[in-house]
Design a protein around this motif. Structure first.
Motif, mmCIF file in Angstrom:
data_model
loop_
_atom_site.group_PDB
_atom_site.id
_atom_site.type_symbol
_atom_site.label_atom_id
_atom_site.label_comp_id
_atom_site.label_asym_id
_atom_site.label_seq_id
_atom_site.Cartn_x
_atom_site.Cartn_y
_atom_site.Cartn_z
ATOM 1 N N SER A 201 14.272 7.464 -2.305
ATOM 2 C CA SER A 201 13.996 8.840 -2.711
ATOM 3 C C SER A 201 12.722 9.395 -2.093
ATOM 4 N N THR A 202 11.816 8.522 -1.676
ATOM 5 C CA THR A 202 10.533 8.999 -1.152
ATOM 6 C C THR A 202 10.409 8.864 0.346
ATOM 7 N N SER A 203 11.370 8.228 1.004
ATOM 8 C CA SER A 203 11.241 7.958 2.440
ATOM 9 C C SER A 203 11.981 8.981 3.288
ATOM 10 N N ASN A 204 11.419 9.262 4.428
ATOM 11 C CA ASN A 204 12.072 10.094 5.431
ATOM 12 C C ASN A 204 13.295 9.360 5.969
ATOM 13 N N SER A 205 14.422 10.056 6.086
ATOM 14 C CA SER A 205 15.645 9.403 6.565
ATOM 15 C C SER A 205 15.522 8.917 7.990
ATOM 16 N N GLN A 206 14.531 9.430 8.736
ATOM 17 C CA GLN A 206 14.311 8.951 10.095
ATOM 18 C C GLN A 206 13.692 7.552 10.109
ATOM 19 N N ILE A 207 13.093 7.149 8.988
ATOM 20 C CA ILE A 207 12.439 5.849 8.902
ATOM 21 C C ILE A 207 13.404 4.772 8.460
ATOM 22 N N TRP A 208 14.113 5.043 7.369
ATOM 23 C CA TRP A 208 14.967 4.045 6.752
ATOM 24 C C TRP A 208 16.431 4.390 6.910
ATOM 25 N N SER A 209 17.239 3.357 7.057
ATOM 26 C CA SER A 209 18.690 3.502 7.028
ATOM 27 C C SER A 209 19.222 2.496 6.021
ATOM 28 N N ALA A 210 19.843 2.976 4.954
ATOM 29 C CA ALA A 210 20.336 2.070 3.912
ATOM 30 C C ALA A 210 21.479 1.206 4.425
ATOM 31 N N ALA B 165 2.932 8.688 8.788
ATOM 32 C CA ALA B 165 1.930 9.673 8.358
ATOM 33 C C ALA B 165 0.918 9.945 9.471
ATOM 34 N N ASP B 166 0.564 8.917 10.234
ATOM 35 C CA ASP B 166 -0.383 9.100 11.338
ATOM 36 C C ASP B 166 0.229 9.923 12.464
ATOM 37 N N ILE B 167 1.519 9.736 12.706
ATOM 38 C CA ILE B 167 2.201 10.525 13.734
ATOM 39 C C ILE B 167 2.263 11.989 13.304
ATOM 40 N N GLU B 168 2.615 12.225 12.034
ATOM 41 C CA GLU B 168 2.704 13.596 11.541
ATOM 42 C C GLU B 168 1.341 14.285 11.563
ATOM 43 N N THR C 282 0.817 -1.209 0.000
ATOM 44 C CA THR C 282 0.000 0.000 0.000
ATOM 45 C C THR C 282 0.851 1.259 0.000
ATOM 46 N N ILE C 283 1.900 1.266 0.827
ATOM 47 C CA ILE C 283 2.684 2.488 1.033
ATOM 48 C C ILE C 283 3.734 2.696 -0.053
ATOM 49 N N TYR C 284 4.311 1.602 -0.571
ATOM 50 C CA TYR C 284 5.413 1.750 -1.518
ATOM 51 C C TYR C 284 5.117 1.195 -2.915
ATOM 52 N N LEU C 285 4.608 -0.036 -3.003
ATOM 53 C CA LEU C 285 4.481 -0.655 -4.323
ATOM 54 C C LEU C 285 3.424 0.024 -5.189
ATOM 55 N N ALA C 286 2.207 0.151 -4.671
ATOM 56 C CA ALA C 286 1.130 0.725 -5.481
ATOM 57 C C ALA C 286 1.454 2.142 -5.979
ATOM 58 N N PRO C 287 1.979 3.045 -5.124
ATOM 59 C CA PRO C 287 2.267 4.395 -5.614
ATOM 60 C C PRO C 287 3.357 4.472 -6.675
ATOM 61 N N MET C 288 4.257 3.483 -6.718
ATOM 62 C CA MET C 288 5.359 3.573 -7.678
ATOM 63 C C MET C 288 5.015 2.951 -9.030
ATOM 64 N N LEU C 289 3.924 2.195 -9.115
ATOM 65 C CA LEU C 289 3.624 1.467 -10.341
ATOM 66 C C LEU C 289 3.354 2.358 -11.554
ATOM 67 N N PRO C 290 2.683 3.499 -11.418
ATOM 68 C CA PRO C 290 2.504 4.333 -12.615
ATOM 69 C C PRO C 290 3.821 4.747 -13.264
ATOM 70 N N ALA C 291 4.799 5.154 -12.462
ATOM 71 C CA ALA C 291 6.097 5.555 -13.016
ATOM 72 C C ALA C 291 6.823 4.366 -13.625
ATOM 73 N N LEU C 292 6.712 3.197 -12.984
ATOM 74 C CA LEU C 292 7.331 1.989 -13.523
ATOM 75 C C LEU C 292 6.725 1.634 -14.870
ATOM 76 N N ARG C 293 5.407 1.743 -14.986
ATOM 77 C CA ARG C 293 4.729 1.415 -16.244
ATOM 78 C C ARG C 293 5.066 2.407 -17.356
ATOM 79 N N ARG C 294 5.272 3.651 -16.986
ATOM 80 C CA ARG C 294 5.647 4.625 -18.013
ATOM 81 C C ARG C 294 7.012 4.279 -18.608
ATOM 82 N N LEU C 295 7.908 3.781 -17.769
ATOM 83 C CA LEU C 295 9.232 3.392 -18.262
ATOM 84 C C LEU C 295 9.197 2.072 -19.016
ATOM 85 N N TYR C 296 8.394 1.141 -18.522
ATOM 86 C CA TYR C 296 8.365 -0.207 -19.097
ATOM 87 C C TYR C 296 6.910 -0.599 -19.384
ATOM 88 N N PRO C 297 6.329 -0.077 -20.435
ATOM 89 C CA PRO C 297 4.894 -0.282 -20.695
ATOM 90 C C PRO C 297 4.527 -1.730 -21.023
#
Length: 229
Positions: free
Chosen positions: A220-229, A172-175, A29-44
């Motif tokens: 690119s879309t995540s807050n650095s407080q959430i993720w650490s690579a 998002a709920d905390i914010e 819900t949070i990551y896969l679905a929102p990125m699919l339009p851009a993925l499809r534009r690159l790889y139709p």
């Protein structure tokens, strides 16, 4: 030979077919679905099938190409693992719950609170919290235990109790003020999230481009407080 090489290059640059991905409902819900339009534009010519599951599906039986998983190692040596990142987990509750029941001041106070537990976690009813060199292990009960983070999140927003969830699910709920973190000076163990896929001599282009796109999207879309690579 030139025509054959051009055809191979075109297939590599423009992957096609169905890519079968499995992840939790929250991640989808949070990551896969929102990125699919851009993925499809690159790889139709690439279509994506998402199997939402909180338990780990078998790659062969379920026909899975890519799995998003939260375990460090795969028992099958034929499965490759690429780290997507590590994330914080938090304790949080609704303002209404905290107003009625008060805020826990120490880890031991959690025993007196209604806890909302993700029951597929490793040892879900035992919390290990650290602050500097101090460690506390607290055994908790549950007002609700469930195998899906979104159900737990909604129950917390409704005021049922204190949840224990990865920060990306509730940020998002905390914010927005729907949830308030508690015991911020204590840390729960970090959660590692990986991309897993079958080890092959020639990795299909659809898997390779999806993995790269997902890593870049999350970072690119995540807050650095959430993720650490």
């Amino acid at each position: 030979m030139g025509e054959a090489e051009d055809a191979v290059n075109a297939h590599t640059l423009a992957p096609q077919g169905v890519l079968r991905v499995t992840s939790s409902l929250s991640f989808a819900t949070i990551y896969l679905a929102p990125m699919l339009p851009a993925l499809r534009r690159l790889y139709p010519k690439l279509s994506v099938h998402i199997a939402v599951a909180n338990r780990y599906l078998d790659f062969i039986e379920a026909g899975i190409d890519v799995a998003i998983r939260t375990r460090l190692h795969e028992p099958d040596s034929h499965i490759m693992v690429r780290r997507l990142g590590r994330m914080r987990r938090v304790l949080a509750a609704s303002p209404a719950y905290l107003e009625e029941r008060g805020r826990p001041a120490t880890p031991a106070d959690l025993v007196q609170h209604d806890m909302l537990v993700y029951n597929l976690a490793a040892d879900p009813f035992s919390l290990r919290l650290t602050r500097g060199d101090t460690e506390r292990i607290v055994r908790i009960g549950a007002a609700l235990d469930c195998n899906d983070g979104q159900v737990i999140r909604q129950a917390a927003i409704a005021g049922l109790g204190i949840l224990i969830q990865p920060l990306y699910i509730v940020q998002a709920d905390i914010e927005a003020g729907r949830l308030m973190p508690v015991l911020l000076d204590w840390q729960l163990p970090m959660l590692t999230m990986n991309i897993a896929y079958q080890n092959r001599d020639h990795l299909p282009a659809k898997i390779r481009v999806f993995n790269e796109f997902l890593v870049n999207h999350v970072r690119s879309t995540s807050n650095s407080q959430i993720w650490s690579a």
